[in-house]
Design a protein around this motif. Structure first.
Motif, PDB file in Angstrom:
ATOM      1  N   CYS A  73     -26.509 -64.771  45.320  1.00  0.00           N
ATOM      2  CA  CYS A  73     -25.751 -64.374  44.130  1.00  0.00           C
ATOM      3  C   CYS A  73     -26.652 -64.091  42.932  1.00  0.00           C
ATOM      4  N   ARG A 115     -18.003 -69.704  49.131  1.00  0.00           N
ATOM      5  CA  ARG A 115     -18.957 -69.867  48.029  1.00  0.00           C
ATOM      6  C   ARG A 115     -19.755 -71.152  48.239  1.00  0.00           C
ATOM      7  N   LEU A 139     -19.798 -60.921  41.940  1.00  0.00           N
ATOM      8  CA  LEU A 139     -19.453 -61.177  43.340  1.00  0.00           C
ATOM      9  C   LEU A 139     -18.137 -60.491  43.703  1.00  0.00           C
ATOM     10  N   SER A 140     -17.166 -60.532  42.817  1.00  0.00           N
ATOM     11  CA  SER A 140     -15.875 -59.879  43.088  1.00  0.00           C
ATOM     12  C   SER A 140     -16.053 -58.373  43.282  1.00  0.00           C
ATOM     13  N   TRP A 191     -18.779 -56.918  44.374  1.00  0.00           N
ATOM     14  CA  TRP A 191     -19.466 -56.764  45.661  1.00  0.00           C
ATOM     15  C   TRP A 191     -18.457 -56.878  46.795  1.00  0.00           C
ATOM     16  N   ALA A 197     -21.545 -66.780  49.976  1.00  0.00           N
ATOM     17  CA  ALA A 197     -22.098 -66.436  48.672  1.00  0.00           C
ATOM     18  C   ALA A 197     -22.967 -67.597  48.208  1.00  0.00           C
ATOM     19  N   PHE A 242     -24.152 -69.909  44.320  1.00  0.00           N
ATOM     20  CA  PHE A 242     -23.026 -69.458  43.503  1.00  0.00           C
ATOM     21  C   PHE A 242     -22.809 -70.364  42.300  1.00  0.00           C
ATOM     22  N   LEU A 291     -27.336 -60.252  42.562  1.00  0.00           N
ATOM     23  CA  LEU A 291     -26.218 -59.303  42.590  1.00  0.00           C
ATOM     24  C   LEU A 291     -26.350 -58.194  41.554  1.00  0.00           C
ATOM     25  N   TYR A 328     -21.545 -65.836  38.149  1.00  0.00           N
ATOM     26  CA  TYR A 328     -21.699 -64.718  39.089  1.00  0.00           C
ATOM     27  C   TYR A 328     -20.356 -64.240  39.657  1.00  0.00           C
ATOM     28  N   GLU A 329     -19.252 -64.848  39.241  1.00  0.00           N
ATOM     29  CA  GLU A 329     -17.964 -64.519  39.850  1.00  0.00           C
ATOM     30  C   GLU A 329     -17.596 -63.050  39.681  1.00  0.00           C
ATOM     31  N   THR A 345     -14.886 -64.982  52.727  1.00  0.00           N
ATOM     32  CA  THR A 345     -15.993 -65.354  51.859  1.00  0.00           C
ATOM     33  C   THR A 345     -15.936 -66.833  51.534  1.00  0.00           C
TER      34      THR A 345
END
Length: 347
Positions: A165, A220, A206-207, A209, A195, A198, A168, A202-203, A218
């Motif tokens: 993460c 975390r 990541l969303s 991605w 992920a 995490f 990203l 980074y949310e 997924t």
């Protein structure tokens, strides 16, 4: 991000990247896959070269399996990257890191209930594991393929692939232009995307991605500093909270040491100096002497646990290393019940 050197040699590297992709495709297309007999086979891998948190996750996964299925033996099969040994080697807590590799030795020291085997041919390693441990033919075992996402010769029941993460926001390229072994689109082969490293910051990335590459499921995976473990046998464990207001010299032989240094910085030391070595670096007594000289005025000298398994044998009971520690991490896998449910379906 591409370095200046890679920009200068871009045409050559671009051609080599195309060659790499073709060879990778041929390897995957024409290698005949084999089943490991009486095995629930789980691959743990990543998209890129080094530094994704694969070893902490493998530790967490093995402990999770042992807790939920205590009667099923566990073996971890590794190629022992960076080791000098040949043939199939059974890893013990007294194995030499140069003979079996730093990561397999770290795994064994933390997983006394599991067997770790190192060898280029994982099928043969698996058969030797069953033979040496006198496991009956009909006895199911958990087989974890360390760094197995690009390993094309063995069938697996579950494929888990880690995504770092902390990277990203960066544009990644295939080898040799970048560090990717294959494109992120290959996540379609995985049963779970993990992920790794995490945190809430980074949310959003990541969303995005996930929306782009659409992994099946997924999970975390978080890890945070837990305790400082002495490298000299004459010292005792120390809380990471003790680093607040203290001066620290940290070093690491990792593919991506940034998160390690950040975790130390979060403890608010008065000063944090860092030195990075190549991944799987083999330390010498001369290296330790140089570090001691550079950190002579620091309160703590701290490395990663992976580095620690190699350095501790060089230190022994030498009291001159009383301020040397490695950082042990606490790991959390969100929604791990989903993973256990998938594993249970194969039992």
């Amino acid at each position: 991000m591409i370095s200046v050197g890679k920009i200068l040699f871009f045409p050559i590297l671009f051609l080599l990247t195309l060659v790499y992709r073709i060879l990778f495709f041929l390897d995957r297309s024409f290698k005949k896959e084999r089943d490991l007999p009486s095995s629930i086979t789980i691959s743990v891998g990543n998209f890129s070269v080094g530094g994704t948190g694969k070893t902490p996750f493998t530790l967490h996964l093995a402990k999770l399996l042992h807790f939920n299925f205590p009667n099923i033996p566990i073996v971890i099969l590794s190629r022992g990257y960076g080791s000098s040994g040949t043939g199939i080697r059974r890893v013990t807590e007294n194995s030499s890191p140069s003979e079996v590799g730093d990561e397999p030795l770290l795994l064994k020291k933390n997983l006394p209930f599991a067997e770790i085997y190192v060898g280029r041919n994982r099928y043969d390693s698996y058969l030797q594991f069953r033979s040496e441990n006198k496991i009956q033919n009909d006895q199911k075992v958990f087989t974890l393929l360390d760094d197995g996402f690009q390993h094309h010769t063995l069938n697996r029941d579950l494929d888990l692939v880690l995504l770092d993460c902390t990277k990203l926001s960066k544009k990644e390229f295939l080898l040799p232009l970048g560090l990717l072994r294959e494109s992120y689109a290959s996540v379609s082969r995985a049963n779970f995307l993990v992920a790794s490293k995490f945190s809430e910051e980074y949310e959003g990335l990541l969303s995005k991605w996930i929306n782009k590459y659409k992994p099946s499921r997924t999970l975390r995976f978080r890890f945070s500093p837990k305790v400082l473990v002495p490298l000299s046998s004459g010292s005792s464990e120390t809380s990471v909270a003790e680093l607040t207001g203290k001066s620290v010299f940290s070093f690491a032989g990792l593919g991506n040491p940034g998160s390690f240094y950040s975790s130390l910085k979060e403890q608010n030391p008065s000063e944090l100096k860092t030195k990075s070595y190549p991944d799987h670096y083999s330390y010498t007594k001369e290296d330790l002497t140089q570090i001691s000289e550079k950190a002579s005025n620091q309160d703590y000298i701290i490395c990663t646990e992976k580095d620690g398994v190699k350095i501790s044998s060089l230190i022994g009971t030498d009291k001159n290393f009383s301020k040397w520690f490695y950082l042990r991490l606490e790991t959390v896998l969100e929604n791990e019940s989903e993973l256990i449910s998938s594993v249970r379906s194969f039992i």
